[in-house]
Design a protein around this motif. Structure first.
Motif, PDB file in Angstrom:
ATOM      1  N   SER A 277       0.839  -1.201   0.000  1.00 10.87           N
ATOM      2  CA  SER A 277       0.000   0.000   0.000  1.00 10.87           C
ATOM      3  C   SER A 277       0.872   1.248   0.000  1.00 10.87           C
ATOM      4  O   SER A 277       0.589   2.228  -0.701  1.00 10.87           O
ATOM      5  N   TYR A 278       1.940   1.196   0.756  1.00 11.29           N
ATOM      6  CA  TYR A 278       2.880   2.316   0.795  1.00 11.29           C
ATOM      7  C   TYR A 278       3.654   2.442  -0.516  1.00 11.29           C
ATOM      8  O   TYR A 278       3.729   3.510  -1.117  1.00 11.29           O
ATOM      9  N   LYS A 279       4.199   1.313  -0.996  1.00 11.50           N
ATOM     10  CA  LYS A 279       5.059   1.355  -2.192  1.00 11.50           C
ATOM     11  C   LYS A 279       4.311   1.789  -3.442  1.00 11.50           C
ATOM     12  O   LYS A 279       4.868   2.453  -4.308  1.00 11.50           O
ATOM     13  N   TYR A 280       3.029   1.414  -3.538  1.00 13.40           N
ATOM     14  CA  TYR A 280       2.270   1.694  -4.766  1.00 13.40           C
ATOM     15  C   TYR A 280       1.338   2.903  -4.648  1.00 13.40           C
ATOM     16  O   TYR A 280       0.561   3.165  -5.551  1.00 13.40           O
ATOM     17  N   SER A 281       1.422   3.629  -3.544  1.00 13.77           N
ATOM     18  CA  SER A 281       0.518   4.776  -3.356  1.00 13.77           C
ATOM     19  C   SER A 281       0.718   5.836  -4.432  1.00 13.77           C
ATOM     20  O   SER A 281      -0.251   6.425  -4.917  1.00 13.77           O
ATOM     21  N   ASN A 282       1.970   6.084  -4.837  1.00 11.89           N
ATOM     22  CA  ASN A 282       2.222   7.098  -5.863  1.00 11.89           C
ATOM     23  C   ASN A 282       1.838   6.623  -7.251  1.00 11.89           C
ATOM     24  O   ASN A 282       1.575   7.431  -8.141  1.00 11.89           O
TER      25      ASN A 282
END
Length: 314
Positions: free
Chosen positions: A121-126
């Motif tokens: 979720s963090y890695k793909y947020s952008n």
């Protein structure tokens, strides 16, 4: 955007299993992962009318996300991710306290799955923004305060899950077992429908019967489509069909609608027909809000800033 990656530090695992929304969050995650794979992969299994959810299909779909959205990290970022992952494990084990059991296979699986989705979720947020498929699952951890997992094998949770004998054979077959684990000895557990398969089934029925924008169906006619598949109302209510199947398909722009009913979006003409209908509704809502604002101007006590919010969308 996910926001602060350290939000996990403020999470306390719940002691109550009253909130059932964790099941919807898991379902939304599964559906969004399979939807992504379907849109980027020509795998005919994902478009089959006989599709049935499996963990293997889920992991294959997940790999589509990883392969089509590679993330290049420098050594410093890799080390930061390793430290974040380690801290997540420590945090969760502390939160479980006396309920942590390294020999509990379901618990370890739930911890691993929760942390994996938190990291993704963090890695793909952008990359995905508001459409981040991992954010749905991460809501179970951050908002429902549960660790979680799922299975396509009813026997895997046989000591926890009970079958609903009133279900149709179709619906029994299209069922996913889900688990939630808070700060207590037992598990939250239940079933969710294999909604992706049911949505796919509906789309195939509409395409087969050529229900495009020139041949829409009223909502009651859509319900009949399901009843003709021996899906009873005690199994899936009309409201379930509308909220879990029809509305999400509209959200993903797979179904369109106008004043005459619903239809599958296959061509630019279908898409524009749905756009025109939604635009007309949008203008109607906007004009109604403008009338509210104009009326507020005649009220001395009204805070006019409160009546300007509809203009912020521009």
């Amino acid at each position: 955007m996910m926001g602060d990656i350290n939000t996990y530090q403020n999470i306390t695992l719940t002691e109550s299993y009253q909130v059932q929304s964790y099941k919807n969050n898991i379902n939304d995650h599964i559906v969004s992962v399979l939807d992504y794979a379907s849109s980027t992969n020509e795998n005919p299994v994902l478009k089959s009318t006989k599709l049935k959810f499996s963990k293997q299909l889920y992991w294959e779909s997940l790999n589509s996300i990883y392969q089509n959205n590679p993330i290049e990290l420098d050594e410093a970022s890799k080390q930061a991710n390793r430290e974040l992952k380690q801290n997540l494990y420590r945090k969760i084990i502390r939160e479980l306290d006396k309920y942590f059991n390294i020999n509990d296979v379901l618990l370890i699986e739930s911890i691993d799955f929760t942390i994996s989705n938190y990291m993704d979720s963090y890695k793909y947020s952008n990359i995905f923004g508001a459409n981040n498929p991992f954010s749905f699952a991460n809501n179970v951890f951050e908002k429902n305060n549960l660790l979680y997992s799922f299975t396509d094998n009813k026997d895997e949770y046989k000591d926890l899950l009970k079958k609903n004998k009133k279900e149709s054979e179709l619906s029994k077959d299209l069922t996913i077992g889900v688990l939630g684990k808070g700060h207590r000895e037992d598990y939250a557990h239940g079933y969710i429908k294999d909604i992706y398969a049911l949505r796919n089934l509906l789309l195939n029925l509409l395409e087969q019967d050529k229900h495009d924008s020139s041949n829409p169906l009223k909502i009651n006619e859509l319900y009949t489509k399901f009843r003709n598949l021996n899906v009873s109302e005690s199994d899936l209510t009309d409201s379930n069909i509308k909220n879990w199947i029809v509305q999400p398909l509209k959200r993903f722009t797979k179904l369109g609608s106008n004043k005459y009913g619903y239809f599958i979006i296959k061509t630019e003409e279908d898409l524009y027909e749905s756009y025109k209908s939604h635009y007309k509704n949008f203008v109607g809502f906007y004009n109604t809000l403008e009338r509210h604002k104009n009326f507020a101007e005649s009220m001395l006590s009204a805070n006019l800033n409160d009546f300007e919010k509809h203009k912020e969308i521009y």
